[in-house]
Design an enzyme around this catalytic site. Structure first.
Site, PDB file in Angstrom:
ATOM      1  N   TYR A   9      11.821  43.627  39.809  1.00  0.00           N
ATOM      2  CA  TYR A   9      10.723  44.588  40.028  1.00  0.00           C
ATOM      3  C   TYR A   9      10.996  45.933  39.358  1.00  0.00           C
ATOM      4  CZ  TYR A   9       8.596  41.205  43.056  1.00  0.00           C
ATOM      5  OH  TYR A   9       8.009  40.054  43.525  1.00  0.00           O
TER       6      TYR A   9
ATOM      7  N   ILE B 213      -0.204  44.073  41.227  1.00  0.00           N
ATOM      8  CA  ILE B 213       0.581  45.132  41.876  1.00  0.00           C
ATOM      9  C   ILE B 213       0.726  46.330  40.949  1.00  0.00           C
ATOM     10  CG2 ILE B 213       1.836  43.578  43.408  1.00  0.00           C
ATOM     11  CD1 ILE B 213       4.182  43.684  41.421  1.00  0.00           C
TER      12      ILE B 213
ATOM     13  N   HIS C 166      -1.809  41.976  47.301  1.00  0.00           N
ATOM     14  CA  HIS C 166      -0.437  41.505  47.108  1.00  0.00           C
ATOM     15  C   HIS C 166       0.567  42.654  47.075  1.00  0.00           C
ATOM     16  CE1 HIS C 166      -1.761  37.445  45.223  1.00  0.00           C
ATOM     17  NE2 HIS C 166      -1.922  37.495  46.515  1.00  0.00           N
TER      18      HIS C 166
ATOM     19  N   CYS D 215      12.041  50.268  59.749  1.00  0.00           N
ATOM     20  CA  CYS D 215      11.061  51.124  60.458  1.00  0.00           C
ATOM     21  C   CYS D 215       9.639  50.861  60.004  1.00  0.00           C
ATOM     22  CB  CYS D 215      11.429  52.593  60.273  1.00  0.00           C
ATOM     23  SG  CYS D 215      11.276  53.180  58.580  1.00  0.00           S
TER      24      CYS D 215
ATOM     25  N   CYS E 274      16.588  54.661  53.424  1.00  0.00           N
ATOM     26  CA  CYS E 274      15.189  54.843  53.816  1.00  0.00           C
ATOM     27  C   CYS E 274      14.962  56.336  54.088  1.00  0.00           C
ATOM     28  CB  CYS E 274      14.887  54.042  55.077  1.00  0.00           C
ATOM     29  SG  CYS E 274      13.284  54.440  55.789  1.00  0.00           S
TER      30      CYS E 274
ATOM     31  N   GLY F 294     -10.221  37.636  35.415  1.00  0.00           N
ATOM     32  CA  GLY F 294      -8.840  37.475  34.961  1.00  0.00           C
ATOM     33  C   GLY F 294      -7.897  36.891  35.973  1.00  0.00           C
TER      34      GLY F 294
ATOM     35  N   ASN G  22     -13.468  35.336  32.450  1.00  0.00           N
ATOM     36  CA  ASN G  22     -12.113  34.904  32.157  1.00  0.00           C
ATOM     37  C   ASN G  22     -12.029  34.475  30.702  1.00  0.00           C
ATOM     38  OD1 ASN G  22      -9.595  33.366  32.162  1.00  0.00           O
ATOM     39  ND2 ASN G  22      -9.734  33.439  34.399  1.00  0.00           N
TER      40      ASN G  22
ATOM     41  N   GLU H 279     -10.517  31.867  29.745  1.00  0.00           N
ATOM     42  CA  GLU H 279     -10.724  30.409  29.699  1.00  0.00           C
ATOM     43  C   GLU H 279     -11.108  29.936  31.094  1.00  0.00           C
ATOM     44  OE1 GLU H 279      -6.851  29.735  28.175  1.00  0.00           O
ATOM     45  OE2 GLU H 279      -5.926  29.554  30.166  1.00  0.00           O
TER      46      GLU H 279
HETATM   47  P1  NAD Z   1       2.798  38.150  44.621  1.00  0.00           P
HETATM   48  O1  NAD Z   1       3.854  39.061  44.993  1.00  0.00           O
HETATM   49  O2  NAD Z   1       1.635  38.761  43.969  1.00  0.00           O
HETATM   50  O3  NAD Z   1       2.349  37.226  45.846  1.00  0.00           O
HETATM   51  C1  NAD Z   1       2.366  35.783  45.817  1.00  0.00           C
HETATM   52  C2  NAD Z   1       1.119  35.397  46.492  1.00  0.00           C
HETATM   53  O4  NAD Z   1       0.992  34.023  46.499  1.00  0.00           O
HETATM   54  C3  NAD Z   1       1.067  35.849  47.925  1.00  0.00           C
HETATM   55  O5  NAD Z   1       0.259  36.962  48.028  1.00  0.00           O
HETATM   56  C4  NAD Z   1       0.427  34.743  48.655  1.00  0.00           C
HETATM   57  O6  NAD Z   1      -0.903  35.102  49.024  1.00  0.00           O
HETATM   58  C5  NAD Z   1       0.239  33.677  47.620  1.00  0.00           C
HETATM   59  N1  NAD Z   1       0.729  32.429  48.157  1.00  0.00           N
HETATM   60  C6  NAD Z   1       1.503  31.558  47.511  1.00  0.00           C
HETATM   61  N2  NAD Z   1       1.732  30.499  48.281  1.00  0.00           N
HETATM   62  C7  NAD Z   1       1.098  30.732  49.428  1.00  0.00           C
HETATM   63  C8  NAD Z   1       0.970  30.025  50.627  1.00  0.00           C
HETATM   64  N3  NAD Z   1       1.541  28.812  50.794  1.00  0.00           N
HETATM   65  N4  NAD Z   1       0.244  30.550  51.639  1.00  0.00           N
HETATM   66  C9  NAD Z   1      -0.341  31.752  51.461  1.00  0.00           C
HETATM   67  N5  NAD Z   1      -0.259  32.475  50.360  1.00  0.00           N
HETATM   68  C10 NAD Z   1       0.464  31.954  49.356  1.00  0.00           C
HETATM   69  O7  NAD Z   1       3.364  37.215  43.601  1.00  0.00           O
HETATM   70  P2  NAD Z   1       4.739  37.110  42.998  1.00  0.00           P
HETATM   71  O8  NAD Z   1       4.805  35.656  42.897  1.00  0.00           O
HETATM   72  O9  NAD Z   1       5.758  37.825  43.776  1.00  0.00           O
HETATM   73  O10 NAD Z   1       4.636  37.767  41.525  1.00  0.00           O
HETATM   74  C11 NAD Z   1       5.576  38.737  41.129  1.00  0.00           C
HETATM   75  C12 NAD Z   1       4.929  40.079  41.106  1.00  0.00           C
HETATM   76  O11 NAD Z   1       4.617  40.484  39.778  1.00  0.00           O
HETATM   77  C13 NAD Z   1       3.607  39.985  41.839  1.00  0.00           C
HETATM   78  O12 NAD Z   1       3.510  40.924  42.813  1.00  0.00           O
HETATM   79  C14 NAD Z   1       2.605  40.085  40.764  1.00  0.00           C
HETATM   80  O13 NAD Z   1       1.413  40.669  41.212  1.00  0.00           O
HETATM   81  C15 NAD Z   1       3.334  40.983  39.800  1.00  0.00           C
HETATM   82  N6  NAD Z   1       2.585  40.956  38.578  1.00  0.00           N
HETATM   83  C16 NAD Z   1       1.590  41.890  38.498  1.00  0.00           C
HETATM   84  C17 NAD Z   1       0.831  41.927  37.429  1.00  0.00           C
HETATM   85  C18 NAD Z   1      -0.156  43.014  37.397  1.00  0.00           C
HETATM   86  O14 NAD Z   1      -0.059  43.816  38.331  1.00  0.00           O
HETATM   87  N7  NAD Z   1      -1.031  43.048  36.468  1.00  0.00           N
HETATM   88  C19 NAD Z   1       0.981  40.973  36.393  1.00  0.00           C
HETATM   89  C20 NAD Z   1       2.009  40.014  36.528  1.00  0.00           C
HETATM   90  C21 NAD Z   1       2.814  40.029  37.626  1.00  0.00           C
HETATM   91  N1  APR Z   2      -8.993  38.616  29.467  1.00  0.00           N
HETATM   92  C1  APR Z   2      -9.479  37.885  30.507  1.00  0.00           C
HETATM   93  N2  APR Z   2      -8.744  36.952  31.166  1.00  0.00           N
HETATM   94  C2  APR Z   2      -7.483  36.763  30.751  1.00  0.00           C
HETATM   95  C3  APR Z   2      -6.903  37.478  29.676  1.00  0.00           C
HETATM   96  C4  APR Z   2      -7.730  38.445  29.027  1.00  0.00           C
HETATM   97  N3  APR Z   2      -7.294  39.177  27.999  1.00  0.00           N
HETATM   98  N4  APR Z   2      -5.634  37.031  29.499  1.00  0.00           N
HETATM   99  C5  APR Z   2      -5.426  36.084  30.429  1.00  0.00           C
HETATM  100  N5  APR Z   2      -6.535  35.904  31.177  1.00  0.00           N
HETATM  101  C6  APR Z   2      -6.719  34.984  32.304  1.00  0.00           C
HETATM  102  C7  APR Z   2      -6.088  33.623  32.097  1.00  0.00           C
HETATM  103  O1  APR Z   2      -7.036  32.737  31.500  1.00  0.00           O
HETATM  104  C8  APR Z   2      -5.790  33.239  33.551  1.00  0.00           C
HETATM  105  O2  APR Z   2      -6.905  32.588  34.121  1.00  0.00           O
HETATM  106  O3  APR Z   2      -6.043  35.581  33.386  1.00  0.00           O
HETATM  107  C9  APR Z   2      -5.566  34.574  34.257  1.00  0.00           C
HETATM  108  C10 APR Z   2      -4.100  34.865  34.564  1.00  0.00           C
HETATM  109  O4  APR Z   2      -3.709  33.918  35.541  1.00  0.00           O
HETATM  110  P1  APR Z   2      -2.291  34.083  36.240  1.00  0.00           P
HETATM  111  O5  APR Z   2      -1.273  34.358  35.206  1.00  0.00           O
HETATM  112  O6  APR Z   2      -2.152  32.905  37.146  1.00  0.00           O
HETATM  113  O7  APR Z   2      -2.441  35.421  37.106  1.00  0.00           O
HETATM  114  P2  APR Z   2      -3.163  35.565  38.505  1.00  0.00           P
HETATM  115  O8  APR Z   2      -4.366  34.672  38.580  1.00  0.00           O
HETATM  116  O9  APR Z   2      -3.360  36.995  38.735  1.00  0.00           O
HETATM  117  O10 APR Z   2      -2.054  35.026  39.524  1.00  0.00           O
HETATM  118  C11 APR Z   2      -2.426  35.078  40.898  1.00  0.00           C
HETATM  119  O11 APR Z   2      -0.194  34.410  41.519  1.00  0.00           O
HETATM  120  O12 APR Z   2       2.127  34.613  41.197  1.00  0.00           O
HETATM  121  C12 APR Z   2       1.027  35.008  41.953  1.00  0.00           C
HETATM  122  O13 APR Z   2       0.705  36.925  43.139  1.00  0.00           O
HETATM  123  C13 APR Z   2       0.808  36.478  41.823  1.00  0.00           C
HETATM  124  O14 APR Z   2      -1.076  37.841  41.889  1.00  0.00           O
HETATM  125  C14 APR Z   2      -0.522  36.682  41.265  1.00  0.00           C
HETATM  126  C15 APR Z   2      -1.198  35.411  41.690  1.00  0.00           C
HETATM  127 ZN    ZN Z   3      13.313  52.982  57.574  1.00  0.00          ZN
END
Ligand code: NAD
Ligand code: APR
Ligand code: ZN
Length: 235
Positions: A53, A90, A106, A117, A133, A173, A199, A201
């Site tokens: 992170y 995030i 998320h 706390c 903290c 997206g 999206n 795709e």
């Molecule tokens: P995450 O921290 O976003 O959360 C994983 C999510 O998966 C949870 O919120 C939960 O709702 C869902 N999930 C999966 N299995 C589940 C279940 N069995 N029951 C209920 N919910 C379930 O995802 P991450 O996997 O920790 O991804 C790493 C971090 O990197 C994420 O916080 C992600 O948002 C971040 N990231 C952010 C961006 C961005 O902000 N544009 C892009 C890529 C990665």
């Molecule tokens: N414009 C529009 N859509 C796009 C673009 C773009 N330039 N680039 C990628 N995409 C679309 C892809 O087609 C895909 O459907 O964005 C989507 C990205 O999908 P993921 O990588 O699975 O991301 P997301 O859907 O946000 O994942 C959901 O999974 O790991 C967890 O918590 C994490 O919040 C994340 C959650």
């Molecule tokens: Zn604390």
């Protein structure tokens, strides 16, 4: 007063340079999510998870909101009804573009949570197990304020209410791979909302939407917002 509910995923931030998860070369092709994005992974190796992170937080300081983020902020400012953005991301790109009505289901990369706390803190720099903290003073109890796999997302009560009241539900997206976000379209359409997916795709839930617009977010979101503001889509 009509309500537009917009769900965003990593795809809206992709053109800002923030990696997505499941596209080729995405985050989950380079990291084992069980090691860096589960409570078990954090307990086993907090240093690895903090580094995962910290790298993302550092990357975030180098990127900017894109035209899609700015278009959604314009929609909120100019739309005659109400607009709320529910993001799975995030990153802080929606708020930096000016969106105010925003729910981070998320969690947020630039926040830390104390497991003792339960207080939350803005956290822009690197976070480690050695940080104390700011509230309770203990060390080793701060974690990224991010929802991991197996944990329940934040604000689900508010989200559910929004989905029931929505006149239009827009998804931008997101791959529709993760629950509960992937089922939001069914809740909204089951309560009478018109549903549109934008999206690059097809997603795993594309066939559940009334309408699909394909393309890159920076190219399709601004004209979509123009059409909403011109009343062409009676959202
Ligand atoms: P995450 O921290 O976003 O959360 C994983 C999510 O998966 C949870 O919120 C939960 O709702 C869902 N999930 C999966 N299995 C589940 C279940 N069995 N029951 C209920 N919910 C379930 O995802 P991450 O996997 O920790 O991804 C790493 C971090 O990197 C994420 O916080 C992600 O948002 C971040 N990231 C952010 C961006 C961005 O902000 N544009 C892009 C890529 C990665
Ligand atoms: N414009 C529009 N859509 C796009 C673009 C773009 N330039 N680039 C990628 N995409 C679309 C892809 O087609 C895909 O459907 O964005 C989507 C990205 O999908 P993921 O990588 O699975 O991301 P997301 O859907 O946000 O994942 C959901 O999974 O790991 C967890 O918590 C994490 O919040 C994340 C959650
Ligand atoms: Zn604390």
């Amino acid at each position: 007063m009509s309500l537009i509910v917009i769900l965003t995923g990593a795809g809206i931030s992709a053109e800002s340079g923030v990696d997505t998860f499941r596209d080729s070369g995405g985050i989950w092709s380079r990291y084992d999510f069980r090691k860096v994005a589960t409570p078990e992974g954090f307990a086993a190796n907090p240093t690895l998870v903090h580094q995962f992170y910290n790298d993302r937080r550092e990357q975030l300081s180098l990127v900017e909101p894109n035209a899609a983020h700015h278009a959604l902020a314009r929609l909120e400012r100019e739309y005659r009804g109400s607009v709320v953005v529910i993001t799975q991301n995030i990153d802080n790109l929606h708020e930096r573009a000016g969106t105010k009505n925003l729910i981070h289901m998320h969690g947020e990369l630039c926040k830390a949570l104390c497991v003792r706390c339960k207080k939350r803190f803005e956290w822009e720099g690197p976070l480690s197990a050695f940080d104390n903290c700011p509230n309770c003073g203990h060390s080793g109890c701060l974690r990224p304020d991010v929802v991991w796999f197996g944990e329940m997302p934040y604000h689900m009560d508010i989200i559910e209410e929004m989905l029931i009241r929505a006149d239009m539900f827009v998804s931008i997206g997101t791959s529709g791979s993760v629950y509960p976000a992937a089922m939001f379209v069914e809740v909204a359409s089951g309560n009478g909302a018109r549903t549109v997916e934008l999206n690059l795709e097809c997603s795993e839930v594309s066939e559940l939407f009334d309408e699909r617009i394909k393309g890159r977010a920076t190219e399709i979101v601004p004209p979509f917002v123009d059409a909403l503001l011109a009343g062409e889509l009676n959202g």
